[in-house]
Design an enzyme around this catalytic site. Structure first.
Site, PDB file in Angstrom:
ATOM      1  N   GLY A  31      -3.706  14.815  -1.024  1.00 22.81           N
ATOM      2  CA  GLY A  31      -2.425  14.095  -0.337  1.00 22.81           C
ATOM      3  C   GLY A  31      -3.134  13.044   0.854  1.00 22.81           C
ATOM      4  CG  HIS A  34      -5.508   5.900  -0.404  1.00 24.61           C
ATOM      5  ND1 HIS A  34      -6.191   5.778  -1.521  1.00 24.61           N
ATOM      6  CD2 HIS A  34      -6.022   7.097   0.228  1.00 24.61           C
ATOM      7  CE1 HIS A  34      -7.144   6.572  -1.782  1.00 24.61           C
ATOM      8  NE2 HIS A  34      -7.343   7.425  -0.706  1.00 24.61           N
ATOM      9  N   GLY A  36      -5.487   3.982  -3.847  1.00 21.25           N
ATOM     10  CA  GLY A  36      -6.567   4.557  -4.707  1.00 21.25           C
ATOM     11  C   GLY A  36      -5.843   5.647  -5.387  1.00 21.25           C
ATOM     12  CG  HIS A  37      -4.506   9.175  -3.715  1.00 26.61           C
ATOM     13  ND1 HIS A  37      -4.471   8.969  -2.324  1.00 26.61           N
ATOM     14  CD2 HIS A  37      -5.365  10.185  -4.076  1.00 26.61           C
ATOM     15  CE1 HIS A  37      -5.220   9.839  -1.891  1.00 26.61           C
ATOM     16  NE2 HIS A  37      -5.975  10.613  -2.869  1.00 26.61           N
ATOM     17  CE  LYS A 149     -14.118   7.781  -1.832  1.00 30.08           C
ATOM     18  NZ  LYS A 149     -13.558   8.719  -1.379  1.00 30.08           N
ATOM     19  CG  ASP A 150     -13.958  11.246  -4.540  1.00 28.70           C
ATOM     20  OD1 ASP A 150     -14.723  11.355  -3.642  1.00 28.70           O
ATOM     21  OD2 ASP A 150     -12.976  10.478  -4.934  1.00 28.70           O
ATOM     22  NE  ARG A 187     -13.395  13.412   4.643  1.00 25.88           N
ATOM     23  CZ  ARG A 187     -13.623  14.303   3.890  1.00 25.88           C
ATOM     24  NH1 ARG A 187     -13.445  13.592   2.436  1.00 25.88           N
ATOM     25  NH2 ARG A 187     -13.483  15.870   3.557  1.00 25.88           N
TER      26      ARG A 187
HETATM   27  P1  AMP Z   1      -8.651  13.033  -2.903  1.00 24.51           P
HETATM   28  O1  AMP Z   1      -7.254  13.029  -2.424  1.00 24.51           O
HETATM   29  O2  AMP Z   1      -9.395  12.352  -1.885  1.00 24.51           O
HETATM   30  O3  AMP Z   1      -9.082  14.300  -3.433  1.00 24.51           O
HETATM   31  O4  AMP Z   1      -8.456  12.088  -4.241  1.00 24.51           O
HETATM   32  C1  AMP Z   1      -7.871  12.345  -5.367  1.00 24.51           C
HETATM   33  C2  AMP Z   1      -8.140  11.704  -6.314  1.00 24.51           C
HETATM   34  O5  AMP Z   1      -8.042  10.277  -6.117  1.00 24.51           O
HETATM   35  C3  AMP Z   1      -9.817  12.006  -6.949  1.00 24.51           C
HETATM   36  O6  AMP Z   1      -9.725  11.612  -8.414  1.00 24.51           O
HETATM   37  C4  AMP Z   1     -10.392  10.497  -6.134  1.00 24.51           C
HETATM   38  O7  AMP Z   1     -11.710  10.186  -7.120  1.00 24.51           O
HETATM   39  C5  AMP Z   1      -9.282   9.526  -6.237  1.00 24.51           C
HETATM   40  N1  AMP Z   1      -9.532   8.268  -5.362  1.00 24.51           N
HETATM   41  C6  AMP Z   1      -9.629   8.700  -4.112  1.00 24.51           C
HETATM   42  N2  AMP Z   1      -9.931   7.526  -3.282  1.00 24.51           N
HETATM   43  C7  AMP Z   1     -10.014   6.505  -4.490  1.00 24.51           C
HETATM   44  C8  AMP Z   1     -10.244   5.114  -4.677  1.00 24.51           C
HETATM   45  N3  AMP Z   1     -10.341   4.133  -3.414  1.00 24.51           N
HETATM   46  N4  AMP Z   1     -10.133   4.438  -5.637  1.00 24.51           N
HETATM   47  C9  AMP Z   1      -9.727   5.176  -6.836  1.00 24.51           C
HETATM   48  N5  AMP Z   1      -9.669   6.478  -6.979  1.00 24.51           N
HETATM   49  C10 AMP Z   1      -9.546   6.983  -5.586  1.00 24.51           C
END
Ligand code: AMP
Length: 251
Positions: A31, A34, A36-37, A149-150, A187
């Protein structure tokens, strides 16, 4: 967009979709969404017939309980964001259903999870791999979209899928950045104005092609608390704290 909070309701819906022969694309998230998601979601919508996004702030992957508590949560903005992107299903399960076993069963990897973030966040990848095993079994996607990114996480989930013969193809999506070069992250909202201006230095240094020692020194001089600058799998990785925010990136 259909929203499921209980697993049985989701499973009934999923089985109908699978019986109709629909290919499910899955985007697991925590959640505070942004762009990226958004990139992962767009890719899923292009490549599959039914896009399922999960929002689950997974407690077992946080090695510090205050990081879990401080993790940004914004459910109403997330629902609006997903609706605007045309997502088919939001799965927002409850902790007691995901961890019905009280976290007594775990997935542990003992090689590539021991370096980088694994070395600095004890237990983190056990939490990530365990929750992903549960989510992949629950969603049964043809394809699961994850961000570069991860990168270590993406790499480990690919290994998880292979090692347990899961029927899911893991698809990596390039990192989405702010115009400043800073990798988008949930974050980032916890950084001050000055922090936001300083944080893009990580990407600037990664892109410079300089060696890892130089990158570390420059970050430390700028006031970052560096965890690692290391090269693996043909990439260079950084994890560093700025203010009380842990930032990661790789190129
Ligand atoms: P998170 O909500 O941070 O656990 O991320 C969920 C998914 O979104 C994971 O596969 C992350 O690698 C991906 N993600 C987060 N930030 C980015 C970004 N800036 N660019 C591409 N994928 C992202």
């Amino acid at each position: 967009m259909k929203i499921f909070e209980t697993l049985q309701d989701w499973i009934t819906f999923r089985d109908l979709a699978l019986n109709r022969g629909q290919e499910i694309g899955f985007v697991p998230t925590m959640g505070a969404l942004h762009d990226g998601h958004g990139a992962l979601i767009r890719e899923s919508k292009t490549q599959t017939e039914l896009t399922v996004v999960s929002i689950f702030v997974n407690p077992t992957q946080f090695n510090q309980s205050d990081d879990f508590e401080k993790y940004p949560r914004n459910p109403s903005a997330d629902i609006e964001y997903l609706t605007n992107l045309g997502v088919d299903v939001l799965l927002a399960p409850k902790q007691h259903e995901i961890y019905k076993d009280k976290n007594t069963f775990k997935i542990q990897e003992s090689e590539d999870s021991t370096i980088l973030c694994g070395a600095f966040r004890p237990g983190h990848f056990v939490g990530v791999l365990t929750v992903m095993m549960k989510l992949l079994q629950l969603v049964k996607p043809e394809k699961c979209f994850m961000g570069e990114k991860d990168y270590q996480q993406l790499h480990l989930i690919e290994k998880l899928s292979e090692s347990f013969f899961l029927d899911t193809k893991i698809i990596g999506v390039p990192t989405v950045r702010e115009p400043t070069g800073l990798a988008m992250s949930s974050r980032n909202v916890r950084l001050s104005h000055e922090g936001r201006e300083k944080a893009p230095l990580i990407y600037k240094l990664l892109k410079s092609g300089r060696d890892t020692q130089y990158i570390r020194e420059q970050l430390e001089q700028a006031g970052f608390r560096v965890e690692y600058v290391e090269s693996h799998w043909n990439r260079t990785f950084v994890a560093a704290w700025l203010e009380d925010v842990r930032l990661i990136d790789n190129v």
